[in-house]
Design an enzyme around this catalytic site. Structure first.
Site, PDB file in Angstrom:
ATOM      1  N   LYS A 114       1.725  -3.709   6.526  1.00 47.28           N
ATOM      2  CA  LYS A 114       2.162  -3.696   5.125  1.00 47.28           C
ATOM      3  C   LYS A 114       3.666  -3.424   5.047  1.00 47.28           C
ATOM      4  O   LYS A 114       4.400  -4.072   4.304  1.00 47.28           O
ATOM      5  CB  LYS A 114       1.387  -2.650   4.317  1.00 47.28           C
ATOM      6  CG  LYS A 114      -0.086  -2.976   4.164  1.00 47.28           C
ATOM      7  CD  LYS A 114      -0.281  -4.278   3.374  1.00 47.28           C
ATOM      8  CE  LYS A 114      -1.696  -4.750   3.311  1.00 47.28           C
ATOM      9  NZ  LYS A 114      -1.863  -6.099   2.770  1.00 47.28           N
ATOM     10  N   TYR A 158      -2.505  -1.227  10.817  1.00 47.75           N
ATOM     11  CA  TYR A 158      -2.756  -1.810   9.494  1.00 47.75           C
ATOM     12  C   TYR A 158      -1.613  -1.458   8.531  1.00 47.75           C
ATOM     13  O   TYR A 158      -1.032  -2.327   7.886  1.00 47.75           O
ATOM     14  CB  TYR A 158      -4.093  -1.308   8.904  1.00 47.75           C
ATOM     15  CG  TYR A 158      -4.117  -1.419   7.406  1.00 47.75           C
ATOM     16  CD1 TYR A 158      -4.278  -2.649   6.783  1.00 47.75           C
ATOM     17  CD2 TYR A 158      -3.883  -0.297   6.594  1.00 47.75           C
ATOM     18  CE1 TYR A 158      -4.230  -2.760   5.402  1.00 47.75           C
ATOM     19  CE2 TYR A 158      -3.832  -0.401   5.223  1.00 47.75           C
ATOM     20  CZ  TYR A 158      -4.006  -1.632   4.623  1.00 47.75           C
ATOM     21  OH  TYR A 158      -3.928  -1.742   3.265  1.00 47.75           O
ATOM     22  N   SER A 194       0.835  -1.202   0.000  1.00 53.02           N
ATOM     23  CA  SER A 194       0.000   0.000   0.000  1.00 53.02           C
ATOM     24  C   SER A 194       0.866   1.246   0.000  1.00 53.02           C
ATOM     25  O   SER A 194       1.969   1.252   0.573  1.00 53.02           O
ATOM     26  CB  SER A 194      -0.860  -0.035   1.263  1.00 53.02           C
ATOM     27  OG  SER A 194      -1.468   1.206   1.477  1.00 53.02           O
TER      28      SER A 194
HETATM   29  C1  WQD Z   1      -9.876   9.062   0.970  1.00 50.38           C
HETATM   30  C2  WQD Z   1     -10.096  10.527   1.255  1.00 50.38           C
HETATM   31  C3  WQD Z   1     -10.560  10.975   3.561  1.00 50.38           C
HETATM   32  C4  WQD Z   1     -14.384   8.916   3.755  1.00 50.38           C
HETATM   33  C5  WQD Z   1      -7.080   4.138   3.134  1.00 50.38           C
HETATM   34  C6  WQD Z   1      -5.891   3.444   3.740  1.00 50.38           C
HETATM   35  C7  WQD Z   1      -4.953   3.033   2.667  1.00 50.38           C
HETATM   36  C8  WQD Z   1      -5.616   2.172   1.643  1.00 50.38           C
HETATM   37  C9  WQD Z   1      -6.901   2.766   1.168  1.00 50.38           C
HETATM   38  C10 WQD Z   1      -6.652   0.014   2.021  1.00 50.38           C
HETATM   39  C11 WQD Z   1      -9.425  11.002   2.545  1.00 50.38           C
HETATM   40  C12 WQD Z   1     -11.742  11.342   2.691  1.00 50.38           C
HETATM   41  C13 WQD Z   1     -13.191   9.444   3.310  1.00 50.38           C
HETATM   42  C14 WQD Z   1     -15.452   9.788   4.096  1.00 50.38           C
HETATM   43  C15 WQD Z   1     -14.056  11.660   3.501  1.00 50.38           C
HETATM   44  N1  WQD Z   1      -5.742   0.885   2.193  1.00 50.38           N
HETATM   45  N2  WQD Z   1     -13.020  10.802   3.191  1.00 50.38           N
HETATM   46  N3  WQD Z   1     -15.230  11.140   3.942  1.00 50.38           N
HETATM   47  O1  WQD Z   1      -7.546   7.120   3.869  1.00 50.38           O
HETATM   48  O2  WQD Z   1      -6.627   7.558   1.561  1.00 50.38           O
HETATM   49  O3  WQD Z   1      -6.625   5.277   2.427  1.00 50.38           O
HETATM   50  O4  WQD Z   1      -7.705   3.241   2.242  1.00 50.38           O
HETATM   51  O5  WQD Z   1      -6.807  -1.068   2.232  1.00 50.38           O
HETATM   52  O6  WQD Z   1      -3.896   2.351   3.240  1.00 50.38           O
HETATM   53  O7  WQD Z   1      -5.252   4.336   4.629  1.00 50.38           O
HETATM   54  O8  WQD Z   1      -8.773   6.281   1.788  1.00 50.38           O
HETATM   55  O9  WQD Z   1     -11.098   6.217   1.032  1.00 50.38           O
HETATM   56  O10 WQD Z   1     -10.625   6.298   3.514  1.00 50.38           O
HETATM   57  O11 WQD Z   1     -10.191   8.317   2.125  1.00 50.38           O
HETATM   58  O12 WQD Z   1     -13.909  12.891   3.378  1.00 50.38           O
HETATM   59  O13 WQD Z   1     -16.534   9.400   4.543  1.00 50.38           O
HETATM   60  O14 WQD Z   1     -11.499  10.752   1.451  1.00 50.38           O
HETATM   61  O15 WQD Z   1     -10.391  11.874   4.610  1.00 50.38           O
HETATM   62  O16 WQD Z   1      -8.980  12.300   2.346  1.00 50.38           O
HETATM   63  P1  WQD Z   1      -7.355   6.678   2.495  1.00 50.38           P
HETATM   64  P2  WQD Z   1     -10.238   6.694   2.136  1.00 50.38           P
END
Ligand code: WQD
Length: 339
Positions: free
Chosen positions: A154, A150, A125
């Site tokens: 990785k 988590y 990741s």
């Molecule tokens: C994306 C953006 C949130 C939800 C995570 C893991 C990473 C990978 C993918 C998976 C961010 C914003 C999100 C919501 C929002 N691993 N957001 N409202 O955090 O980049 O990555 O998932 O197995 O290792 O850390 O992805 O989709 O959670 O968020 O505003 O309800 O969307 O703050 O900026 P992230 P995400």
């Protein structure tokens, strides 16, 4: 015909990869303990490709079961997806994450070694980079201790594999995914979140479905073009293709070192509000949202330089963000049990 074991092959990225492998002429066997997947995905894969992969319900923490599997199946390469992946949950239950993600990996590597299976692809990741100082992120960008257990599984996983290939002369590739999105064109397989979605796109599609009242946008005071955080959203079908190319590279002996790392992203950063807008335009649906405080542990921005994957794997993303938003929505609509 080469035999590929896909662990976690009924999960989101795993299932798309199984389809891509079968379509590329591989004979696929799936191991999945259904801890975050549904058995029906097995049938869905079969109806997409017309070929039923073999499937075993095995928990990789069960060394004995993994051993028996390898003794009774001829395997040429392993693609290892099976792991827990909820960032927030990992902060609350760190030992559960270390135990599951690391013990599963250790058992798999140990048994591969005993059974002379030489080729290994690891789901890693972009979280291993933390908040990088410079964008885009390439494979020489320094790694940081990830924010969550988590993420740390990785990073530790990569380190374990590094030591393992050194000692055994096995060949491995770690694929560092940015943010996977979208679903298969058939709308038969896609991302099925467990409970209230943590990730952005499932929350958006459930809001469009009116399962959630409105999306919370976590922070609009970041130093970005519209104040919301920037990520690199990469289509899951493109990710699946990269796995096919990675295993082909290892099987053909084209790897340049025993462990290679490739970033898999679209190369483009999008803000949360740009994603909302892209979804709305692609599907002609309004997404109600409100600005919420920043989410703990979130970075400001991350997007990939994928030129190494392009040069070495001959891979590049093909799917537009618009298309990913359409398939994500089509898949959400196809789900009958949404809660
Ligand atoms: C994306 C953006 C949130 C939800 C995570 C893991 C990473 C990978 C993918 C998976 C961010 C914003 C999100 C919501 C929002 N691993 N957001 N409202 O955090 O980049 O990555 O998932 O197995 O290792 O850390 O992805 O989709 O959670 O968020 O505003 O309800 O969307 O703050 O900026 P992230 P995400």
């Amino acid at each position: 015909m080469k035999n590929i074991l896909v662990t976690g092959g009924l999960g989101y990225i795993g299932s798309h990869t199984v389809v891509a492998l079968q379509q590329a002429g591989f004979n696929v066997t799936i191991i999945d303990d259904l801890s975050n997947s549904q058995l029906e995905v097995w049938e869905k894969i079969t109806s997409i490709t017309g070929i039923q992969p073999k499937y075993y319900n095995i928990d990789l923490k069960d060394l004995h079961a993994v051993n028996i599997f390898f003794q009774s199946n001829v395997i040429d390469g392993v693609i290892h997806f099976a792991a827990y992946k909820a960032v927030g949950e990992s902060v609350e239950k760190p030992l559960m994450y270390y135990r599951n993600n690391l013990m599963g990996l250790l058992n798999l590597l140990e048994v591969m070694d005993e059974n002379k299976v030489d080729h290994f692809i690891f789901s890693s990741s972009c979280t291993v980079y933390g908040q990088a100082d410079k964008m885009p992120i390439n494979e020489s960008t320094p790694l940081k201790k990830p924010e969550s257990p988590y993420g740390n599984t990785k990073k530790m996983g990569e380190e374990i594999i590094e030591d393992f290939v050194k000692a055994t002369n096995k060949k491995a590739i770690a694929l560092r995914y940015f943010n996977p999105v979208g679903a298969h064109d058939s709308a038969l397989i896609g991302e099925v979140p467990n409970g209230i979605p943590n990730n952005l796109i499932p929350y958006v599609t459930q809001t469009a479905m009116q399962i959630r009242e409105r999306l919370g946008v976590f922070g609009n005071d970041y130093e970005t073009r519209d104040g919301t955080a920037v990520r690199d959203y990469i289509d899951v079908n493109d990710l699946a293709e990269a796995h096919v190319k990675a295993i082909q590279r290892l099987l053909a002996g084209k790897n340049k070192s025993n462990l290679e790392f490739f970033n898999l992203g679209s190369g483009t950063g999008s803000t949360v509000l740009e994603i909302v807008d892209a979804f709305e335009k692609a599907n002609n649906i309004k997404i109600p949202y409100e600005i919420k405080p920043r989410r703990a542990g979130d970075i400001v921005e991350a997007y990939a330089d994928y030129s190494l994957a392009q040069n070495e794997l001959g891979w590049q993303p093909k799917t537009s963000l618009q298309n990913s938003m359409q398939t994500a929505w089509a898949f959400q609509q196809s789900l009958t049990d949404n809660l």
